[in-house]
Scaffold this motif. Sequence first.
Motif, PDB file in Angstrom:
ATOM      1  N   GLY A 172     -27.199 -11.504 -52.730  1.00  0.00           N
ATOM      2  CA  GLY A 172     -26.499 -10.630 -51.788  1.00  0.00           C
ATOM      3  C   GLY A 172     -24.997 -10.743 -51.912  1.00  0.00           C
ATOM      4  N   GLU A 203     -28.341  -5.028 -50.201  1.00  0.00           N
ATOM      5  CA  GLU A 203     -29.577  -4.304 -50.475  1.00  0.00           C
ATOM      6  C   GLU A 203     -30.362  -4.976 -51.592  1.00  0.00           C
ATOM      7  OE1 GLU A 203     -29.660  -0.431 -52.548  1.00  0.00           O
ATOM      8  OE2 GLU A 203     -30.583   0.321 -50.702  1.00  0.00           O
ATOM      9  N   LYS A 204     -29.668  -5.438 -52.628  1.00  0.00           N
ATOM     10  CA  LYS A 204     -30.321  -6.142 -53.729  1.00  0.00           C
ATOM     11  C   LYS A 204     -30.974  -7.427 -53.217  1.00  0.00           C
ATOM     12  CE  LYS A 204     -28.832  -3.333 -57.003  1.00  0.00           C
ATOM     13  NZ  LYS A 204     -29.725  -2.466 -57.784  1.00  0.00           N
ATOM     14  N   ASP A 224     -25.075  -6.969 -53.874  1.00  0.00           N
ATOM     15  CA  ASP A 224     -24.910  -6.343 -52.562  1.00  0.00           C
ATOM     16  C   ASP A 224     -26.107  -6.709 -51.693  1.00  0.00           C
ATOM     17  OD1 ASP A 224     -27.045  -4.153 -52.651  1.00  0.00           O
ATOM     18  OD2 ASP A 224     -25.872  -3.677 -54.444  1.00  0.00           O
ATOM     19  N   LEU A 260     -32.210  -7.902 -50.245  1.00  0.00           N
ATOM     20  CA  LEU A 260     -33.431  -7.546 -49.510  1.00  0.00           C
ATOM     21  C   LEU A 260     -34.590  -7.262 -50.460  1.00  0.00           C
ATOM     22  CD1 LEU A 260     -31.937  -5.252 -46.704  1.00  0.00           C
ATOM     23  CD2 LEU A 260     -32.753  -7.600 -46.481  1.00  0.00           C
ATOM     24  N   PHE A 261     -34.313  -6.561 -51.542  1.00  0.00           N
ATOM     25  CA  PHE A 261     -35.371  -6.285 -52.516  1.00  0.00           C
ATOM     26  C   PHE A 261     -35.776  -7.549 -53.267  1.00  0.00           C
ATOM     27  CE2 PHE A 261     -33.898  -1.849 -52.013  1.00  0.00           C
ATOM     28  CZ  PHE A 261     -35.128  -1.263 -51.748  1.00  0.00           C
TER      29      PHE A 261
END
Length: 273
Positions: free
Chosen positions: A160, A166-167, A164, A169-170
């Motif tokens: 993160g 979002e990456k 970022d 979270l995935f």
Amino acid sequence: MIRKFGKIFIVIIGSFLLASSLNFFLLPADVFASGFTGVAQLLSYVVPLSTGILLLLLNIPVAILGWLKVGKSFTIYSFASVVLTTIFLEVLPVYAFSEDIMLNAVFGGVIAAGGAGLLLKWGASSGGLDIIVLVLARMSDRPVGSFFFILNSIIVVASGIMLDPEKALFTLISIYVTSRFIDAIHTRYVKLTAMIVTKNADTLNKAIHQRLTRGITRLPAKGGYTFEEKEMLVIVITRYELYELKNIVEEVDPAAFTNIVETANIFGLFRKD
């Protein structure tokens, strides 16, 4: 001999699946795997080396630790898996089958779990985190899941920060999927209890002591249908010894009935070295 070749074949297949999950799903989507593979991915962003080479370098000191603390056979096959994974990572092209990051995270996690689960089921591992966590769990006698959670959390947070949120979270989704599918294939419990009902208790007792060096409790047992006099051997092992125990029972008494249950905790004497 057949079993040995079978194990080598499984190590090759497992390593290929691990490399495929990276080159075809996780790497194109900038989603990170769990364990040392994820650490190697992170380092590849700041060090001019590929993920495969970094994975191999990270596992060299871990292999030495495993040789001293876990077991020679387990370490040899685990390090062989790391070497093969590195080779496959260098040979296979980085190709995105999908542009959807969610699909990449999920399928990458599933395929990685397939490779790691096969290795664990056949008495090996993908190296790195598995060996470190086993040694830490032996030293502290705490649940193995807490160590996996802490070390994988570092990967999620770092992804993160470096890329970022979002990456990250995935990445969390991919790690969760991998963990759940490994649970379905193998077990994440570090300790297991085996209850073996056999008519050849003396021979089986001796064989287990020679190859596993574990304490055994022997209890009298009688068949509920045949009323045959038997004995039940009760033994607590680590999950990495399950494959070897299965081989011993099949060699000494193929007719024995074995029940394996997950052991959440133990009290008292248990060999940790």
